[in-house]
Write an enzyme that holds these catalytic residues in place. Structure first.
Site, short mmCIF file in Angstrom:
data_model
loop_
_atom_site.label_atom_id
_atom_site.label_comp_id
_atom_site.label_asym_id
_atom_site.label_seq_id
_atom_site.Cartn_x
_atom_site.Cartn_y
_atom_site.Cartn_z
N PHE A 295 14.13 65.92 133.39
CA PHE A 295 14.54 65.65 134.78
C PHE A 295 16.06 65.47 134.80
CE2 PHE A 295 14.54 63.90 138.95
CZ PHE A 295 13.30 64.15 139.52
N ALA B 196 15.51 59.07 148.02
CA ALA B 196 15.21 58.56 149.36
C ALA B 196 14.14 57.48 149.35
CB ALA B 196 14.77 59.72 150.24
N THR B 197 13.39 57.38 148.24
CA THR B 197 12.28 56.43 148.21
C THR B 197 12.47 55.38 147.10
OG1 THR B 197 11.01 57.64 146.57
CG2 THR B 197 10.78 58.37 148.86
N HIS C 42 11.10 55.29 144.37
CA HIS C 42 10.74 55.86 143.07
C HIS C 42 11.77 55.48 141.99
CE1 HIS C 42 7.80 58.73 141.44
NE2 HIS C 42 8.71 58.90 140.49
N PHE D 208 18.80 52.44 124.60
CA PHE D 208 18.64 52.85 126.00
C PHE D 208 19.82 53.71 126.43
CE2 PHE D 208 18.39 51.87 130.64
CZ PHE D 208 17.09 52.31 130.85
N VAL E 170 18.50 58.83 135.85
CA VAL E 170 17.78 58.52 137.08
C VAL E 170 18.82 58.32 138.18
CG1 VAL E 170 15.95 57.13 138.11
CG2 VAL E 170 16.13 57.27 135.61
#
Ligand SMILES: Nc1c(NC[C@H](O)[C@H](O)[C@H](O)CO)[nH]c(=O)[nH]c1=O
Ligand SMILES: CC(=O)[C@@H](O)COP(=O)(O)O
Length: 222
Positions: free
Chosen positions: A80, A143-144, A146, A171, A139
């Site tokens: 992602f 909009a949410t 998530h 990390f 990340v």
């Protein structure tokens, strides 16, 4: 006011080092009686300094080295936001190489997103084949809600993978408001956080190796 540091039998006062054998230090009981007999201002000064001298005189300090030669590392990377995670991976591999880690001592595993990083990181850690594992992801807030779910899962999962195994799981996940912030941290104007994660992995692996060699840290609990 002068500042004194006792280290391995040498007393450094305002930058000047005086060799003082540690055994020449008065015992705690003797120092306590000297302090009790001193006039009040001197007593206050002594009492302020008192804890640092005996503790540091007896302390052995451990700090991991940044040389990773002979160590093995796993890297788990999220696909992602791959444009950025690839840059972070490049940064990590470059840093490993600069810190003496051979390319064939590094295994790279790709996962779909940052939420999937922990399970693979933990599986690699539990294999006992790696001195440390690096997680890499990006990340970016959408909009949410998530974002919070993914960041929370990746963070607690990586921490759990480390503390459940005794293998450092580093990390290297960027948690950003915008893609610009992410690019800045993936070889842009704020450096490359993938490289920093790799160096952290080397230092942690080295620290635990040294502590374990002297029986001062538990062996991995895989
Ligand atoms: N939104 C981001 C994600 N989301 C995907 C999750 O990580 C996961 O793959 C999915 O929910 C299936 O379990 N992942 C990122 O790495 N970065 C994001 O910004
Ligand atoms: C599935 C995801 O992780 C991601 O696409 C959510 O993005 P958003 O918060 O913009 O819906």
């Amino acid at each position: 006011m002068s500042f004194a540091v006792q280290q391995r039998g040498s007393l450094q006062v305002t930058g000047i080092t005086h060799r003082t054998p540690a055994r020449a230090m008065p015992s705690m009981a003797v120092r306590s009686s000297l302090i009790a007999a001193a006039p009040a201002p001197a007593r206050r000064q002594q009492q302020r300094r008192r804890p640092s001298l005996p503790v540091l005189a007896a302390s052995k300090v451990y700090e991991g080295s940044l040389v990773g030669t002979g160590m093995k590392f796993g890297v788990v990377v999220a696909r992602f936001n791959e444009l950025v995670t690839k840059l972070l991976l490049d940064g990590a591999l470059g840093a490993f190489s600069r810190h003496g880690v051979a390319a064939d001592d590094i295994d790279v595993a790709w996962v779909p997103g940052s939420f999937e990083l922990p399970v693979v990181a933990k599986a690699m850690a539990k294999s006992g084949k790696y001195d440390a594992v690096v997680t890499i992801g990006v990340v970016v807030r959408g909009a949410t809600g998530h974002y919070d779910t993914v960041v929370g899962g990746a963070t607690s999962g990586a921490l759990g993978a480390a503390t459940d195994t005794g293998v450092p799981v580093v990390f290297g996940v960027l948690t950003c408001e915008t893609m610009e912030q992410a690019l800045d941290r993936a070889g842009g104007k704020t450096g490359n956080k993938g490289g920093e994660a790799a160096v952290t992995a080397v230092e942690m692996a080295s620290l635990l190796r040294d502590l374990r060699a002297e029986g001062k840290a538990a062996e991995r609990w895989l």
